[in-house]
Design a protein around this motif. Structure first.
Motif, PDB file in Angstrom:
ATOM      1  N   CYS A  21      -8.585  -1.279   7.272  1.00 57.35           N
ATOM      2  CA  CYS A  21      -9.269  -2.162   6.324  1.00 57.35           C
ATOM      3  C   CYS A  21      -9.004  -3.589   6.751  1.00 57.35           C
ATOM      4  O   CYS A  21      -7.856  -4.028   6.756  1.00 57.35           O
ATOM      5  N   ASP A  46      -7.518  -5.878   3.825  1.00 53.21           N
ATOM      6  CA  ASP A  46      -6.105  -5.677   3.474  1.00 53.21           C
ATOM      7  C   ASP A  46      -5.204  -5.719   4.702  1.00 53.21           C
ATOM      8  O   ASP A  46      -3.982  -5.625   4.575  1.00 53.21           O
ATOM      9  N   CYS A  53     -11.707   2.095   1.830  1.00 56.26           N
ATOM     10  CA  CYS A  53     -10.302   1.751   1.599  1.00 56.26           C
ATOM     11  C   CYS A  53      -9.932   2.092   0.148  1.00 56.26           C
ATOM     12  O   CYS A  53     -10.623   1.675  -0.773  1.00 56.26           O
ATOM     13  N   CYS A  72      -9.182  -1.457  -1.880  1.00 57.03           N
ATOM     14  CA  CYS A  72     -10.199  -2.430  -2.262  1.00 57.03           C
ATOM     15  C   CYS A  72     -11.590  -1.815  -2.328  1.00 57.03           C
ATOM     16  O   CYS A  72     -12.525  -2.461  -2.758  1.00 57.03           O
TER      17      CYS A  72
END
Ligand code: ZN
Length: 660
Positions: free
Chosen positions: A129, A132, A145, A148
């Motif tokens: 991701c 992140d 993800c 998120c």
């Protein structure tokens, strides 16, 4: 005199993106019980706990809190250590994975892997991701993800790999030669089949992670969390110089069942690769479920240790955790069961036996423990039963079957209660024969109580000290050697100590309500009764780390949501059992409200009556220590302790005036 044998045990190094709940407390309590027990068996014991402070979750949590990682983890480590200290669970070693001693050990271990040919550079491919900055474990291409919800990308990075595959056979041989290495048996079978299924090499460094221990000369490589965290057990007792301290290898790693693979497969393989001694045992315990589901903050069913310790005492929590489930299995946590056990086993059981025995000795023998006279068969039977229980309890402790150990011990308490009911020492008169008989009965009970107190000490460290003092027995109870414990060593003729409050009975519903309301305050610190102690990070150590003071700007529309009015205090009184809170009734112009305020330590209730104060009037009502609070009084928070100082208004400001 020969040196004492050593015993080194550890709890997991807890991850610092959250704060301790009952699950962590359970492991730490068990470790502490074993530590005390082993000491009473003549061992020199070192216990290690600590905090795992690296990795992407910490990086994220720090970012969210708006502070540098180092500052964030320092606060978290303080909160963890502070809680263990508060609960009487301080370990000899508290290791932080950001400690220099730990960093050195990790780098040294890696160097040994390299020298022995167990690491190589390779590539790791996974779903990543980019928002992140983290790989999503086990995700497949196309997965989103979980943090998120954005799509993940397939990414390949350079890693160092550990040749775990080379240790399949050595590990299987090791398990065979050390059949007790993994406990309980069910976990061992799982691990053996996992290893038999083949081992893949393990990526132990990352280049996409920033917050970690650097691989010397190989930046931007940092060590990946598991290799880093496991090594902490060794860094705590000397790292590269472990031989000097003489504690390594660990005798016992206590772990939750979800992390047994790391401890029983990766960790011994790492140590084999470095040619270091391997721990003696990994013990995996089960989980406490709350109403049959796993605890989580989002479900709102997290059980916290502090409110229970405040309400019932830490001994009660320790007793419950060990008595309620067989160590190694899952158990159900319920406040109802906790309060029930508290009343039945501790208040009515041990506590009652101790205080009424002392009261009878006080009354009939001027407070001095009498010597037993001629023994009747029933006296001898009770002595035999107690003597047998000593062996059973020690045996169960050795097998980590704490529930059965306590069960055996409480069977002795029940036998004592029954014996007293049958023998009725209180119905005996003052004749010489009667006095003799009374002395024998009370000496028998006192001796039984002495033995129970010694055996219960590892589990109930505070209350057994009180009972020991009450019985006037010499030395500290913790210094009694369990191996020499047998019937007949009671010191008679000694005066009883001062009466002690042991386990006051509680009203169940009220006790549960108070525990829940304290837990609620701890979990939701921002909606506290006054802005003074609760939202000031300095005043509430544990909450400080989850909610560091971040000054974020808000719009005028946000401010407009808060309705504040001038109110006048009509009545003020203290709340029983809550020494910080006052219960107030406040006239806010349109109505009279009941509001609790955390100002009891600084304001006498009677001085507040008639005073005009600032009140937040549109706060949702909530219960504090079981008392409804409908609104909030504003106070300035002054000094390091957050002393509350109430805002005030001149006489002519009218009640109900809006503050803007
Ligand atoms: Zn994401």
């Amino acid at each position: 005199m020969p040196a004492k044998p050593k015993f080194y045990l550890t709890t997991p190094i807890y991850y610092t993106n959250g704060l301790p709940h009952i699950g962590h407390t359970y492991t730490t309590v068990v470790a502490d019980v074993i530590r005390r027990y082993k000491r009473m068996r003549g061992y020199e014991v070192v216990m290690t706990t600590g905090t795992d402070e690296h990795g992407v979750n910490v990086e994220r949590a720090a970012k969210k809190a708006g502070v540098p990682e180092a500052e964030f983890v320092a606060k978290m480590a303080d909160a963890w250590r502070g809680l263990w200290d508060e609960l009487g669970l301080s370990a000899e070693e508290f290791v932080r994975t950001t400690d220099l001693r730990h960093v050195r050990t990790v780098q040294w271990l890696f160097k040994l892997f390299r020298e022995n040919g167990y690491v190589y550079k390779g590539h790791y491919t996974g779903q990543y991701c980019i928002y992140d900055n983290a790989f999503v474990n086990d995700a497949k291409p196309g997965d989103n993800c979980p943090d998120c919800g954005r799509p993940t990308e397939t990414l390949t990075e350079e890693n160092y790999f550990f040749k775990l595959s080379a240790f399949q056979q050595p590990l299987l041989d090791f398990y065979k030669k050390n059949p007790d290495f993994i406990q309980p048996e069910s976990r061992k079978n799982e691990i053996v089949s996992f290893v038999e299924g083949g081992l893949k090499d393990l990526s132990i460094t990352r280049t996409t992670l920033r917050w970690g221990i650097p691989v010397p000369g190989e930046e931007p490589h940092v060590f990946y969390v598991w290799f880093d965290a496991l090594t902490a057990y060794l860094s705590a007792v000397g790292g590269p110089d472990y031989e000097k301290r003489g504690m390594w290898p660990a005798d016992l790693h206590l772990v939750g069942k979800d992390i047994v693979r790391f401890h029983a497969v990766y960790w011994p393989a790492f140590l084999m690769a470095a040619m270091l001694p391997i721990p003696k045992q990994v013990w995996a315990h089960g989980w406490f479920l709350m109403d049959a589901s796993k605890m989580s903050k989002s479900k709102g069913n997290v059980v916290l240790p502090r409110p229970i310790a405040n309400m019932l005492g830490m001994d009660a929590l320790r007793y419950f955790l060990l008595r309620e489930v067989v160590f190694g299995q899952d158990g159900n946590f319920s406040y109802d069961a906790l309060a029930t056990r508290y009343n039945s086993d501790l208040a009515n059981g041990l506590g009652n036996l101790a205080s009424r025995t002392a009261a009878m000795i006080e009354k009939s023998f001027a407070g001095k423990i009498p010597k037993a006279g001629k023994l009747e068969p029933q006296d001898e039977a009770l002595a035999r039963e107690t003597q047998t229980a000593i062996g059973d309890v020690l045996d169960y402790f050795e097998k980590m079957n704490f529930a059965r150990a306590l069960e055996s011990l409480w069977a002795v308490i029940a036998a004592a209660d029954k014996y007293l009911t049958t023998e009725k020492p209180w119905s005996l008169g003052d004749s010489e024969d009667d006095t003799q008989r009374k002395a024998t009965i009370l000496a028998t009970i006192a001796e039984l109580l002495r033995i129970v107190t010694v055996l219960a000490h590892p589990v109930l460290p505070d209350s057994t000290v009180k009972i020991w003092t009450l019985l006037g027995q010499p030395g500290p109870v913790s210094a009694v050697e369990l191996d020499g414990l047998r019937w007949g060593h009671l010191k008679t003729g000694v005066p009883l100590g001062k009466p002690q409050t042991l386990f006051p009975r509680v009203e169940k519903v009220e006790a549960i309500e108070r525990i829940e309301s304290m837990a609620n305050e701890e979990l939701n610190p921002t909606v506290a009764p006054t802005p003074a102690p609760a939202v000031t990070p300095a005043a509430s150590g544990a909450t400080a780390a989850t909610a560091p003071a971040v000054t974020e700007k808000i719009g005028i529309e946000d401010f407009a949501k808060i309705e504040m009015r001038v109110g006048q205090i009509k009545t003020a009184e203290r709340i029983v059992g809550a020494d910080k809170l006052l219960k107030l009734t406040v006239d806010i112009g349109t109505e009279i409200r009941q509001i609790c305020a955390g100002i009891a330590q600084y304001y006498e209730p009677e001085t507040l009556i008639g005073r005009k104060v600032a009140v937040v009037t549109n706060l949702a009502p909530r219960k504090l220590r079981g008392v409804e609070s409908n609104g909030m009084i504003i106070a300035a928070s002054v000094g390091p302790e957050g002393r509350p100082v109430l805002a005030s208004f001149p006489e002519d400001v009218e009640i109900g005036a809006r503050l803007k």
